[in-house]
Scaffold this active site. Structure first.
Site, mmCIF file in Angstrom:
data_model
loop_
_atom_site.group_PDB
_atom_site.id
_atom_site.type_symbol
_atom_site.label_atom_id
_atom_site.label_comp_id
_atom_site.label_asym_id
_atom_site.label_seq_id
_atom_site.Cartn_x
_atom_site.Cartn_y
_atom_site.Cartn_z
ATOM 1 C CB CYS A 1 -0.971 -0.089 1.157
ATOM 2 S SG CYS A 1 -2.493 0.770 0.813
ATOM 3 C CG HIS B 1 -3.045 -3.207 4.178
ATOM 4 N ND1 HIS B 1 -2.022 -2.605 4.851
ATOM 5 C CD2 HIS B 1 -3.681 -2.224 3.496
ATOM 6 C CE1 HIS B 1 -2.035 -1.300 4.613
ATOM 7 N NE2 HIS B 1 -3.029 -1.047 3.784
ATOM 8 C CD GLU C 1 -0.091 -5.279 6.217
ATOM 9 O OE1 GLU C 1 -0.125 -5.853 5.115
ATOM 10 O OE2 GLU C 1 -0.396 -4.074 6.356
HETATM 11 N N1 GLN Z 1 -3.735 6.351 1.285
HETATM 12 C C1 GLN Z 1 -2.423 6.030 1.773
HETATM 13 C C2 GLN Z 1 -1.344 6.857 1.062
HETATM 14 O O1 GLN Z 1 -1.598 7.535 0.118
HETATM 15 C C3 GLN Z 1 -2.115 4.554 1.613
HETATM 16 C C4 GLN Z 1 -3.094 3.746 2.453
HETATM 17 C C5 GLN Z 1 -2.523 2.515 3.048
HETATM 18 O O2 GLN Z 1 -1.295 2.329 3.151
HETATM 19 N N2 GLN Z 1 -3.415 1.701 3.541
HETATM 20 O O3 GLN Z 1 -0.236 6.845 1.468
#
Ligand code: GLN
Length: 193
Positions: A81, A172, A174
């Site tokens: 992410c 995610h 994890e």
């Molecule tokens: N929206 C977050 C970003 O732009 C990422 C979200 C996440 O890591 N769950 O960094």
């Protein structure tokens, strides 16, 4: 024997990665300051969280250049992410670039407010059975270079990719309680380097 795996622990969901890797028998350590870069290191986790905060802290704490160089030199990296946003060569609708080592374009918070968080179960190339994939204010990989391998997709767009030593996903793994994707990283990214 592999060296321990470094987990970037500045912000976000780093503890969850550590727990899963240790349950799979890997040694880990956290990177919080420049002195932590002196440990021998067999791989790097870039956790989810907030990419702007992480990018700022990486620079302020003088971790940025060394980590970037290590990724370019082939250190196996597993990014989830916000971590994937840090790796991306380009961000859509945004001039920021962080490590810029992964030849993909990513759009942050791409699913909008209504569907910003959701859960699917799907295929992940190289992993047996269905993989649980929670998306939390997730970005989208809107394009990738030809030599980027697509490991999972949703709605016609890649959600997990691999490019040489770099494994990146927009969900995610994890927080699912399953170690399948971490096992993939240990066996198919670290051990084959
Ligand atoms: N929206 C977050 C970003 O732009 C990422 C979200 C996440 O890591 N769950 O960094």
């Amino acid at each position: 024997m592999n060296h321990p795996i470094a987990i970037l622990a500045l912000q976000g969901a780093f503890a969850e990665h550590r727990k899963i890797l240790e349950s799979l028998g890997s040694e880990t350590f956290e990177i919080r300051q420049a002195a932590d870069l002196e440990h021998p290191c067999g791989g790097l986790i870039l956790p989810g969280g907030e990419s702007t905060v992480q990018g700022k802290l990486l620079r302020e704490l003088e971790l940025f250049d060394i980590l970037r160089q290590r990724i370019i030199s082939g250190l196996p990296v597993f990014a989830t992410c916000a971590g994937a946003i840090l790796l991306a060569e380009k961000l859509a609708d945004d001039t920021a670039v962080h490590f810029g080592t992964l030849p993909v374009t990513i759009r942050r918070n791409a699913y909008g407010r209504q569907t910003s968080s959701f859960y699917i179960s799907g295929k992940f190339a190289g992993v047996k059975g269905a993989v649980d994939m929670p998306f939390i204010r997730a970005p989208q990989i809107v394009s990738c270079a030809e030599n980027v391998e697509i490991l999972a997709s949703y709605g016609g767009q890649p959600t997990a990719v691999r490019y040489r030593n770099q494994l990146a996903m927009t969900f995610h793994p994890e927080i699912t309680g399953s170690g399948m994707i971490h096992e993939y990283f240990l066996k198919k990214v670290i051990d084959v380097q």
